[in-house]
Design an enzyme around this catalytic site. Structure first.
Site, PDB file in Angstrom:
ATOM      1  N   ASN A 116       0.753  -1.232  -0.042  1.00 47.32           N
ATOM      2  CA  ASN A 116       0.067  -0.056   0.123  1.00 47.32           C
ATOM      3  C   ASN A 116       0.832   1.153  -0.057  1.00 47.32           C
ATOM      4  O   ASN A 116       0.421   2.329  -0.395  1.00 47.32           O
ATOM      5  CB  ASN A 116      -1.114   0.006   1.117  1.00 47.32           C
ATOM      6  CG  ASN A 116      -1.306   1.419   1.491  1.00 47.32           C
ATOM      7  OD1 ASN A 116      -2.371   1.788   0.562  1.00 47.32           O
ATOM      8  ND2 ASN A 116      -1.224   2.193   2.606  1.00 47.32           N
ATOM      9  N   SER A 121      -3.965   3.081  -8.705  1.00 52.26           N
ATOM     10  CA  SER A 121      -4.578   4.348  -8.741  1.00 52.26           C
ATOM     11  C   SER A 121      -5.311   4.246 -10.124  1.00 52.26           C
ATOM     12  O   SER A 121      -4.876   3.495 -11.022  1.00 52.26           O
ATOM     13  CB  SER A 121      -3.739   5.446  -8.689  1.00 52.26           C
ATOM     14  OG  SER A 121      -4.325   6.616  -8.994  1.00 52.26           O
ATOM     15  N   TYR A 152       4.001   9.964 -11.154  1.00 50.67           N
ATOM     16  CA  TYR A 152       3.099   9.184 -10.302  1.00 50.67           C
ATOM     17  C   TYR A 152       2.289   8.284 -11.275  1.00 50.67           C
ATOM     18  O   TYR A 152       2.157   7.114 -10.898  1.00 50.67           O
ATOM     19  CB  TYR A 152       2.149  10.355  -9.690  1.00 50.67           C
ATOM     20  CG  TYR A 152       1.175   9.465  -8.789  1.00 50.67           C
ATOM     21  CD1 TYR A 152       1.424   8.949  -7.576  1.00 50.67           C
ATOM     22  CD2 TYR A 152      -0.217   9.505  -9.238  1.00 50.67           C
ATOM     23  CE1 TYR A 152       0.389   8.192  -6.919  1.00 50.67           C
ATOM     24  CE2 TYR A 152      -1.172   8.798  -8.513  1.00 50.67           C
ATOM     25  CZ  TYR A 152      -0.932   8.306  -7.147  1.00 50.67           C
ATOM     26  OH  TYR A 152      -1.667   7.613  -6.509  1.00 50.67           O
ATOM     27  N   SER A 167       4.525   5.615 -12.434  1.00 47.72           N
ATOM     28  CA  SER A 167       4.698   4.437 -11.368  1.00 47.72           C
ATOM     29  C   SER A 167       3.460   3.514 -10.870  1.00 47.72           C
ATOM     30  O   SER A 167       3.639   2.364 -10.882  1.00 47.72           O
ATOM     31  CB  SER A 167       4.938   5.181  -9.878  1.00 47.72           C
ATOM     32  OG  SER A 167       3.733   5.812  -9.329  1.00 47.72           O
ATOM     33  N   LYS A 168       2.116   4.189 -11.360  1.00 49.03           N
ATOM     34  CA  LYS A 168       1.169   3.144 -11.011  1.00 49.03           C
ATOM     35  C   LYS A 168       0.843   2.410 -12.422  1.00 49.03           C
ATOM     36  O   LYS A 168       0.289   1.141 -12.088  1.00 49.03           O
ATOM     37  CB  LYS A 168      -0.224   4.170 -10.717  1.00 49.03           C
ATOM     38  CG  LYS A 168       0.026   4.964  -9.383  1.00 49.03           C
ATOM     39  CD  LYS A 168       0.115   3.862  -8.243  1.00 49.03           C
ATOM     40  CE  LYS A 168       0.368   4.588  -6.772  1.00 49.03           C
ATOM     41  NZ  LYS A 168       0.372   3.564  -5.632  1.00 49.03           N
ATOM     42  N   ILE A 199      -9.505   9.687  -3.319  1.00 51.62           N
ATOM     43  CA  ILE A 199      -9.772   9.241  -1.866  1.00 51.62           C
ATOM     44  C   ILE A 199      -9.071  10.409  -0.996  1.00 51.62           C
ATOM     45  O   ILE A 199      -7.903  10.758  -1.162  1.00 51.62           O
ATOM     46  CB  ILE A 199      -9.315   7.830  -1.522  1.00 51.62           C
ATOM     47  CG1 ILE A 199      -9.515   6.780  -2.628  1.00 51.62           C
ATOM     48  CG2 ILE A 199      -9.608   7.539  -0.081  1.00 51.62           C
ATOM     49  CD1 ILE A 199     -11.084   6.514  -2.664  1.00 51.62           C
TER      50      ILE A 199
END
Length: 257
Positions: free
Chosen positions: A91, A142, A155, A158-159, A188
């Site tokens: 996580n 994500s 980001y 990376s996801k 979120i």
């Protein structure tokens, strides 16, 4: 459902990781919780102990997923204390604002190390133990791994890498009886945007815009993601592997805005 199961959760000191830990605790899982913030991690430990029907106390391990020695120590302490591992929840993750025109290699390295290299290393070490228990892995990705968004380049990369990692490892470990899946949350409210450099004003405007960009007209909650993680880790998902499951109020299906 998770009685006598050993569950290791990274990034458990806040947000999705903390709520996931609490939901596993409600199922009487034996928890190993790791994070960098000792105060917050201890808070999660107390919440889990209170939520556990048997009042089980999680094993807290202060560790930085970026550091090889910390990851190795984390796995060693897990096996030394519990002799097994049944579920790994990768996580821990970070986000920073930056485009190809104004980002830096330092930012790229930081994000890729935490969001990709850390899970890669921990999964390497966990795989032999998960094979013994026919366990499973849930990676927290994500919607940014499925869709392209401007201004968070490293980001998004990376996801997307974490999603491909999920699919590849699911094929590699399937013969061992180990399932590997990912959840792909939309927006979120965990504070990750503010920690990533978004101003309070811009964040407030962003959340308002989410009413239009998410089909259900709202952002999601950490508990909604946590419940999905528990499902994927459970026997209820025994025939699911290599999946990237969106928990994003329909954001992945919406036209770009």
């Amino acid at each position: 459902m998770f009685t006598n199961k050993v569950v290791l959760i990274t990034g458990a000191s806040s947000g999705i990781g903390a709520d996931t830990a609490i939901e596993f605790a409600k199922q009487d899982a034996k928890l190993v919780l790791t994070g960098r913030n000792k105060v917050n991690l201890e808070k999660t430990v107390k919440q889990c102990e209170a939520a556990s029907p048997s009042k089980l106390t999680p094993l807290p391990v202060i560790a930085d997923i970026d550091k090889e020695a910390d990851v190795e120590r984390l796995m060693k302490e897990t096996i030394t204390n519990f002799k097994q591992l049944d579920v790994l929840v990768n996580n821990a993750g970070i986000m920073q604002v930056g485009s190809i025109e104004n980002t830096s290699l330092t930012q790229y390295d930081s994000i890729m190390n935490t969001n990709v290299r850390g899970p890669y290393h921990l999964t390497m070490l966990a795989s032999p133990h998960l094979a013994k228990t026919k366990g499973n892995i849930v990676n927290v990705s994500s919607v940014a791994g499925l869709r392209s968004f401007p201004g968070i380049l490293a980001y998004c990369m990376s996801k997307a890498a974490l999603d491909q990692f999920t699919r590849c490892v699911s094929l590699e470990l399937a013969s061992k009886g180990v399932r590997v899946n990912a959840v792909n949350p939309g927006v979120i409210e965990t504070g990750i945007h503010l920690r990533g450099g978004v101003s309070e004003a811009d964040y407030a405007a962003y959340l308002e815009k989410c009413k239009e960009t998410h089909a259900l007209g709202r952002t999601g909650t950490t508990k909604e993601v946590a419940n999905t993680i528990l499902f994927l880790a459970s026997e209820g998902a025994s025939n699911i592997t290599g999946a990237t499951l969106s928990v994003d109020g329909g954001r992945h299906a919406m036209c770009p805005r």
